[in-house]
Design a protein around this motif. Structure first.
Motif, PDB file in Angstrom:
ATOM      1  N   PHE A 270      -9.068 -89.508  71.084  1.00 18.11           N
ATOM      2  CA  PHE A 270      -8.073 -88.593  71.635  1.00 18.11           C
ATOM      3  C   PHE A 270      -8.382 -87.135  71.292  1.00 18.11           C
ATOM      4  O   PHE A 270      -8.119 -86.241  72.102  1.00 18.11           O
ATOM      5  CB  PHE A 270      -6.683 -88.974  71.146  1.00 18.11           C
ATOM      6  CG  PHE A 270      -6.119 -90.186  71.842  1.00 18.11           C
ATOM      7  CD1 PHE A 270      -6.076 -90.246  73.218  1.00 18.11           C
ATOM      8  CD2 PHE A 270      -5.643 -91.261  71.116  1.00 18.11           C
ATOM      9  CE1 PHE A 270      -5.573 -91.360  73.873  1.00 18.11           C
ATOM     10  CE2 PHE A 270      -5.131 -92.378  71.744  1.00 18.11           C
ATOM     11  CZ  PHE A 270      -5.102 -92.427  73.134  1.00 18.11           C
ATOM     12  N   ILE A 271      -8.933 -86.876  70.122  1.00 14.94           N
ATOM     13  CA  ILE A 271      -9.333 -85.508  69.776  1.00 14.94           C
ATOM     14  C   ILE A 271     -10.448 -85.051  70.709  1.00 14.94           C
ATOM     15  O   ILE A 271     -10.441 -83.914  71.219  1.00 14.94           O
ATOM     16  CB  ILE A 271      -9.787 -85.432  68.306  1.00 14.94           C
ATOM     17  CG1 ILE A 271      -8.579 -85.605  67.374  1.00 14.94           C
ATOM     18  CG2 ILE A 271     -10.482 -84.101  68.030  1.00 14.94           C
ATOM     19  CD1 ILE A 271      -8.932 -85.709  65.908  1.00 14.94           C
ATOM     20  N   ALA A 272     -11.396 -85.958  70.966  1.00 14.70           N
ATOM     21  CA  ALA A 272     -12.493 -85.633  71.889  1.00 14.70           C
ATOM     22  C   ALA A 272     -11.947 -85.387  73.289  1.00 14.70           C
ATOM     23  O   ALA A 272     -12.387 -84.464  74.000  1.00 14.70           O
ATOM     24  CB  ALA A 272     -13.519 -86.754  71.899  1.00 14.70           C
ATOM     25  N   TYR A 273     -10.977 -86.203  73.691  1.00 23.21           N
ATOM     26  CA  TYR A 273     -10.372 -86.058  75.029  1.00 23.21           C
ATOM     27  C   TYR A 273      -9.686 -84.708  75.150  1.00 23.21           C
ATOM     28  O   TYR A 273      -9.857 -84.001  76.159  1.00 23.21           O
ATOM     29  CB  TYR A 273      -9.365 -87.173  75.257  1.00 23.21           C
ATOM     30  CG  TYR A 273      -8.496 -86.952  76.485  1.00 23.21           C
ATOM     31  CD1 TYR A 273      -9.003 -87.207  77.757  1.00 23.21           C
ATOM     32  CD2 TYR A 273      -7.188 -86.467  76.361  1.00 23.21           C
ATOM     33  CE1 TYR A 273      -8.208 -86.988  78.880  1.00 23.21           C
ATOM     34  CE2 TYR A 273      -6.405 -86.253  77.483  1.00 23.21           C
ATOM     35  CZ  TYR A 273      -6.921 -86.512  78.736  1.00 23.21           C
ATOM     36  OH  TYR A 273      -6.154 -86.293  79.842  1.00 23.21           O
ATOM     37  N   ILE A 274      -8.922 -84.316  74.125  1.00 21.83           N
ATOM     38  CA  ILE A 274      -8.201 -83.031  74.154  1.00 21.83           C
ATOM     39  C   ILE A 274      -9.215 -81.875  74.247  1.00 21.83           C
ATOM     40  O   ILE A 274      -9.026 -80.916  74.987  1.00 21.83           O
ATOM     41  CB  ILE A 274      -7.311 -82.882  72.918  1.00 21.83           C
ATOM     42  CG1 ILE A 274      -6.163 -83.889  72.984  1.00 21.83           C
ATOM     43  CG2 ILE A 274      -6.774 -81.466  72.802  1.00 21.83           C
ATOM     44  CD1 ILE A 274      -5.322 -83.968  71.713  1.00 21.83           C
TER      45      ILE A 274
END
Length: 461
Positions: A450-454
């Motif tokens: 999710f951090i990568a997605y953001i």
């Protein structure tokens, strides 16, 4: 005393002849009969037949042909039910999943700009992943390592999102420059009709009226033929025909675009996780609930033919996108058939036969308006919120991830945003309270995803 009451426990019920059907489906062993199984199958069909109208109504907003979607929905259900009946011998009906079709349309296609062909490829890919999980011990590990609070939060967020999408599609909720959203005009007859139906439909369900959602959709569609819209047309337009031979869904069949999926793999990775989890956990809950209601679980709590049931669900999720629909899953409405006496796969086969008959009135399903499906969707969405009862919301560690997942999903019109906030808040709260050891490897992995997605989405927007 009648001979029925004196019949030995091993004797076949009336209507069980001990023939091929009895031997294949083990009717005598499970204390059921062919007529009883057929009645159960028809009961299940009428409880879930709304999907023939609702699924095309939702997915057609992704730019897909609604007529072909009606056929694809029925064909996917026929395939899943037949396979479930023949391989697992369980009274479980299978059809395109509510919730996943909403995420497919409004998050993937309309929200992220994914072509529907690429979105279909994603669904088929997750079906293949789920098939691997179903045939190995990884299934048990995933089920154990994803905490209940995140599973419930995701399910509840999808439920709330379905309610919002339904109300918006029916014109009951509209955009507003000051408050962003507002109540639609109650001067419009279609909005008033939707309001009345939203209040009445749950009453039908609460009173356990057979086929309550189907009745609601049918009645509203008929009334809609006399209710004008602001543009002067009627809410329900007359179909070109009431009966027609089914056609092949040529515009959606084999339209999957895997090249798009792999070219944008890391951007869509979070939604792939959603589809895998949604399919996995909803199926697990449904299989446990239905087999328990049918008293089919073994003394040790295990489920007969569980692997075949999960493999059926996964295989149907691969076949569904090939036909042109989203995730296919086991339906909790199967409980209605169990309550009517269904105990074997013959119930599922009967459901499939009912879907075959529905194919011959497919033009009717293409004219059902959004106002007619909205109350049914509201009920389905509310039922998906029931898992919140299992969570202690007085505990901040639970309340924050769940609330953020639900609210961010609805307010940003994006499930991935909600999942990201819920997961990251779960991790941070455990770090802050010194309970970091309770965070599983699966959750840490999700946090990284999710951090990568953001980060990726921040650069793209």
């Amino acid at each position: 005393m009648s001979t029925t009451l004196n019949r030995p426990a091993s004797a076949a019920p009336p209507g069980t002849a001990g023939g091929p059907l009895d031997r294949f489906f083990r009717l005598r062993e499970r204390g059921t009969s062919v007529p009883q199984e057929m009645i159960a199958g028809l009961t299940t069909f009428f409880a879930m037949a709304y999907i023939i109208a609702v699924n095309p109504a939702i997915m057609s907003q992704a730019g897909m042909d609604r007529g072909d979607l009606v056929i694809a929905t029925a064909l996917a259900a026929i395939f899943g039910c037949v396979m479930m009946g023949l391989t697992a011998n369980l009274p479980l009906a299978v059809a395109p999943a509510m919730g996943s079709n909403v995420i497919f349309t409004f998050t993937l296609v309309k929200g992220m700009g994914v072509p529907w062909q690429g979105a279909l490829a994603m669904v088929a890919f997750t079906g293949a992943i789920f098939l691997v999980l179903s045939l190995t011990k990884l299934r048990e590990k995933v089920a154990k390592d994803v905490p209940e609070v995140l599973k419930v939060g995701i399910s509840a967020a999808v439920g709330a999102y379905i309610v919002f999408i339904a109300l918006r599609g029916a014109g009951f909720v509209v955009s507003n420059s000051s408050t962003f959203v507002a109540l639609g005009s109650l001067r419009e007859p279609s909005v008033l009709l939707t309001l009345a139906a939203i209040l009445v439909t749950p009453m039908l369900v609460a009173r356990r009226i057979p086929g309550a959602l189907v009745i609601s959709i049918a009645v509203l569609t008929l009334i809609g033929a006399f209710v004008p819209l602001p543009n002067g047309t009627m809410m329900t337009k007359a179909p070109g025909a009431f009966f027609a031979l089914p056609h092949w869904p040529s515009s959606t069949f084999m339209a999957l675009d895997f090249s798009y999926m792999f070219a944008n793999f890391f951007v869509i990775l979070p939604i792939l996780f959603y589809f895998v989890c949604a399919e996995f956990f909803s199926t697990l809950a449904t299989v446990i609930g239905v087999t328990g209601a049918a008293n089919l679980r073994r003394p040790d709590g295990s489920i007969p033919n569980a692997t075949a049931a999960f493999a059926t669900d996964a295989t149907a999720t691969v076949v569904g996108p090939i036909l042109g629909t989203s995730v296919v899953t086991a339906y909790i409405e199967s409980v209605t058939g169990v309550q009517a006496g269904g105990k074997t796969g013959l119930t599922s086969i009967t459901v499939a036969l009912a879907f075959v008959l529905a194919l011959f009135v497919w033009p009717v399903f293409t004219v059902i308006p959004a106002q007619a499906t909205a109350p049914a969707l509201v009920v389905v969405g509310v039922l998906m919120l029931q898992g919140l009862a299992r969570i202690d919301m007085t505990e901040l560690m639970n309340a924050v991830p769940v609330a953020l997942t639900i609210l961010i999903t609805v307010l940003t019109n994006n499930l991935i945003n909600g999942m990201a906030m819920g997961t990251l808040s779960y991790i941070l709260l455990h770090l802050a309270t010194g309970r970091v050891r309770e965070v599983t490897g699966v959750v840490w992995g999700l946090g990284v995803v999710f951090i990568a997605y953001i980060a990726v989405m921040t650069r793209l927007t």
